[in-house]
Design a protein around this motif. Structure first.
Motif, PDB file in Angstrom:
ATOM      1  N   PRO A  15      15.777 -26.989  17.753  1.00 14.39           N
ATOM      2  CA  PRO A  15      15.132 -28.188  17.325  1.00 14.39           C
ATOM      3  C   PRO A  15      14.902 -29.141  18.540  1.00 14.39           C
ATOM      4  CG  PRO A  15      17.246 -28.397  16.981  1.00 14.39           C
ATOM      5  CD  PRO A  15      17.105 -26.924  17.454  1.00 14.39           C
ATOM      6  N   LEU A  16      13.985 -30.167  18.425  1.00 17.71           N
ATOM      7  CA  LEU A  16      14.059 -31.125  19.290  1.00 17.71           C
ATOM      8  C   LEU A  16      15.082 -32.090  18.943  1.00 17.71           C
ATOM      9  CD1 LEU A  16      12.862 -32.843  21.738  1.00 17.71           C
ATOM     10  CD2 LEU A  16      11.424 -33.985  19.892  1.00 17.71           C
ATOM     11  N   ALA A  29      15.491 -30.078  24.402  1.00 16.77           N
ATOM     12  CA  ALA A  29      15.578 -29.106  23.352  1.00 16.77           C
ATOM     13  C   ALA A  29      17.015 -29.019  23.005  1.00 16.77           C
ATOM     14  CB  ALA A  29      15.066 -27.723  24.219  1.00 16.77           C
ATOM     15  N   GLY A  30      17.211 -28.457  21.864  1.00 14.28           N
ATOM     16  CA  GLY A  30      18.588 -28.443  21.266  1.00 14.28           C
ATOM     17  C   GLY A  30      18.919 -27.144  20.629  1.00 14.28           C
ATOM     18  N   ARG A  64       8.430 -28.011  27.155  1.00 13.65           N
ATOM     19  CA  ARG A  64       8.719 -28.559  28.404  1.00 13.65           C
ATOM     20  C   ARG A  64      10.179 -28.517  28.831  1.00 13.65           C
ATOM     21  NH1 ARG A  64       4.447 -32.400  26.348  1.00 13.65           N
ATOM     22  NH2 ARG A  64       5.906 -33.476  25.707  1.00 13.65           N
ATOM     23  N   ASP A  65      10.717 -29.035  28.050  1.00 14.30           N
ATOM     24  CA  ASP A  65      12.258 -29.067  28.301  1.00 14.30           C
ATOM     25  C   ASP A  65      13.296 -27.958  28.812  1.00 14.30           C
ATOM     26  OD1 ASP A  65      14.567 -31.014  28.882  1.00 14.30           O
ATOM     27  OD2 ASP A  65      15.631 -29.908  27.176  1.00 14.30           O
ATOM     28  N   VAL A  71      14.179 -21.462  31.434  1.00 16.09           N
ATOM     29  CA  VAL A  71      14.107 -20.603  30.239  1.00 16.09           C
ATOM     30  C   VAL A  71      12.797 -20.108  30.274  1.00 16.09           C
ATOM     31  CG1 VAL A  71      14.774 -20.144  27.805  1.00 16.09           C
ATOM     32  CG2 VAL A  71      16.092 -21.850  29.423  1.00 16.09           C
ATOM     33  N   ASP A  72      12.742 -18.539  29.830  1.00 21.70           N
ATOM     34  CA  ASP A  72      11.347 -18.046  29.622  1.00 21.70           C
ATOM     35  C   ASP A  72      10.900 -18.536  28.194  1.00 21.70           C
ATOM     36  OD1 ASP A  72       9.309 -16.471  28.930  1.00 21.70           O
ATOM     37  OD2 ASP A  72      10.300 -14.660  29.615  1.00 21.70           O
ATOM     38  N   THR A  73       9.775 -19.258  27.780  1.00 28.29           N
ATOM     39  CA  THR A  73       9.531 -19.676  26.610  1.00 28.29           C
ATOM     40  C   THR A  73       8.112 -18.896  26.003  1.00 28.29           C
ATOM     41  OG1 THR A  73       7.859 -21.247  27.781  1.00 28.29           O
ATOM     42  CG2 THR A  73       9.957 -21.900  26.956  1.00 28.29           C
ATOM     43  N   GLY A  74       8.008 -17.634  26.707  1.00 28.93           N
ATOM     44  CA  GLY A  74       6.783 -16.854  26.462  1.00 28.93           C
ATOM     45  C   GLY A  74       6.824 -16.078  25.104  1.00 28.93           C
TER      46      GLY A  74
END
Length: 199
Positions: A15-16, A29-30, A64-65, A71-74
């Protein structure tokens, strides 16, 4: 001789986080899966996250965070038909509490949704096995990935937040190499283990 950094893929709750401490407010980011990926990245691992978020301001802020944390966000999808989960952390000198409703209007924040099985199958077909696969949410998609990566040689780590569906919990415990949980949230987890895992 140089060694390649270890790799981790985390799937589950991302979550945010909206953190309120006195008059200060910040967002990051959490969630357990997001935090595991970011912390291990900080420690030198190559880490990535698997999640479906909303194509909204909260989802883009999470991306973004995580990217700032290398961290790979792909493997994170921003889905136009959903809203991203979020949670408020109210921090005081003597306490910390989670808030899952908007303080202005009282409506509940969007919650985390299960990883679809077809998405898990697609990822399982193309992903190289990481050294560690971490998951913290019980659903058919995350368990499908756990079973796939376990078969491919990954170490599987499971951190349940609650019991949920007992049959899924039994499958998750059976495939995990490491199960980490809070006995304040889950009592008698051993009841869901096979006789072999209880030893």
């Amino acid at each position: 001789m140089t060694t390649m950094p270890r790799t981790v893929l985390a799937a589950g709750y991302v979550p945010l986080d909206i953190v309120v401490f006195g008059k200060r407010v910040w967002r990051a980011a959490g969630g357990t899966a997001g935090n595991v990926a970011a912390i291990l990245s900080f420690l030198g691992w190559r880490s990535g996250v698997i999640a479906d978020l909303g194509d909204d301001a909260a989802g883009r802020e999470v991306l973004r965070d995580l990217r700032k944390a290398n961290v790979d966000t792909g493997r994170i999808r921003l889905c136009p038909d959903r809203r991203s989960p979020r949670v408020i952390h109210e921090i005081r000198a003597e306490s910390h509490r989670f808030v899952f409703r908007c303080p202005a209007c009282g409506s509940r924040f969007p919650h985390s949704r299960p990883l679809p099985l077809e998405r898990a199958d697609a990822l399982a077909g193309v992903e190289d096995p990481p050294d560690v696969f971490f998951f913290d949410r019980l659903n058919a998609g995350t368990i499908r990935l756990a079973e796939h990566f376990a078969g491919a040689g990954s170490t599987v780590v499971f951190e349940p937040a609650r019991v949920g569906q007992p049959r899924l919990l039994q499958r998750a415990i059976a495939v995990a190499d490491v199960v980490k949980y809070s006995d304040e949230r889950i009592e008698h987890l051993e009841a869901y283990c096979s006789p072999k895992r209880r030893q």
